[in-house]
Design a protein around this motif. Structure first.
Motif, PDB file in Angstrom:
ATOM      1  N   UNK A   1       0.810  -1.337  -0.124  1.00 37.87           N
ATOM      2  CA  UNK A   1      -0.063  -0.068  -0.028  1.00 37.87           C
ATOM      3  C   UNK A   1       0.811   1.381  -0.060  1.00 37.87           C
ATOM      4  N   UNK A   2       0.550   2.206  -0.743  1.00 38.37           N
ATOM      5  CA  UNK A   2       1.290   3.419  -0.830  1.00 38.37           C
ATOM      6  C   UNK A   2       0.417   4.709  -0.808  1.00 38.37           C
ATOM      7  N   UNK A   3       0.729   5.629   0.140  1.00 36.72           N
ATOM      8  CA  UNK A   3       0.429   6.801   0.266  1.00 36.72           C
ATOM      9  C   UNK A   3       1.136   8.128  -0.537  1.00 36.72           C
ATOM     10  N   UNK A   4       0.770   8.812  -1.357  1.00 41.70           N
ATOM     11  CA  UNK A   4       1.552   9.835  -2.018  1.00 41.70           C
ATOM     12  C   UNK A   4       0.914  11.063  -2.208  1.00 41.70           C
ATOM     13  N   UNK A   5       1.266  11.758  -1.372  1.00 38.18           N
ATOM     14  CA  UNK A   5       0.635  13.209  -1.395  1.00 38.18           C
ATOM     15  C   UNK A   5       1.315  14.469  -1.790  1.00 38.18           C
ATOM     16  N   UNK A   6       2.529  13.964  -2.407  1.00 38.85           N
ATOM     17  CA  UNK A   6       3.358  15.034  -2.766  1.00 38.85           C
ATOM     18  C   UNK A   6       5.023  14.438  -2.388  1.00 38.85           C
ATOM     19  N   UNK A   7       5.793  15.106  -2.950  1.00 38.38           N
ATOM     20  CA  UNK A   7       7.648  14.636  -2.839  1.00 38.38           C
ATOM     21  C   UNK A   7       7.799  14.559  -1.312  1.00 38.38           C
ATOM     22  N   UNK A   8       7.251  15.130  -0.356  1.00 40.40           N
ATOM     23  CA  UNK A   8       7.608  14.839   1.028  1.00 40.40           C
ATOM     24  C   UNK A   8       6.503  14.106   1.748  1.00 40.40           C
ATOM     25  N   UNK A   9       5.630  13.662   1.053  1.00 40.43           N
ATOM     26  CA  UNK A   9       4.728  12.745   1.698  1.00 40.43           C
ATOM     27  C   UNK A   9       4.338  11.472   0.916  1.00 40.43           C
ATOM     28  N   UNK A  10       5.266  10.697   1.099  1.00 37.07           N
ATOM     29  CA  UNK A  10       5.486   9.294   0.354  1.00 37.07           C
ATOM     30  C   UNK A  10       5.676   8.076   1.323  1.00 37.07           C
ATOM     31  N   UNK A  11       4.628   7.305   1.695  1.00 38.01           N
ATOM     32  CA  UNK A  11       4.706   6.352   2.651  1.00 38.01           C
ATOM     33  C   UNK A  11       4.290   4.905   2.181  1.00 38.01           C
ATOM     34  N   UNK A  12       4.792   3.822   2.664  1.00 36.41           N
ATOM     35  CA  UNK A  12       4.488   2.667   2.187  1.00 36.41           C
ATOM     36  C   UNK A  12       4.326   1.759   3.506  1.00 36.41           C
TER      37      UNK A  12
END
Length: 116
Positions: free
Chosen positions: A95-106
């Motif tokens: 699962x990945x959350x990508x809200x921008x270059x500083x918001x990238x979680x796995x």
């Protein structure tokens, strides 16, 4: 930091179904895009499905028509419904959350094995 925790993986026979879940630790989940990736050992991680905060979805050709991504803002959870599973779908699903270059979680991933 946002924690993502996947669940729902396991062993399933060809033609079977599984539903993966990914719970986010923050309500920021409600306003950012989410995605599911998968990876087979020795291969690059593959993007298979995305869902925008609006609910708009996109799928890789390899899963289109068989997999469905959805999200529940009240539970901060994104799902991946997988139907008509094939041995080639065997992989670790992330699962990945990508809200921008500083918001990238796995998340740490959940293993799906399709075998008879």
């Amino acid at each position: 930091q946002v924690q993502l925790v996947e669940s729902g993986g396991g062993l399933v026979q060809p033609g079977g179904s599984l539903r993966l879940s990914c719970a986010a630790s923050s309500s920021i989940f409600r306003i950012v895009p989410m995605a599911w990736y998968r990876q087979v050992p020795g291969k690059e991680r593959e993007l298979i499905a995305t869902i925008a905060s609006s609910g708009t979805t996109n799928y890789a050709d390899s899963v289109k028509g068989r997999f469905t991504i959805s999200r529940d803002g009240s539970k901060n959870t994104v799902y991946l419904q997988m139907n008509s599973l094939k041995p080639g779908d065997t992989a670790v699903y992330y699962c990945n959350m990508h809200g921008g270059p500083t918001m990238d979680y796995w998340g740490k991933g959940t293993l799906v094995t399709v075998s008879s």
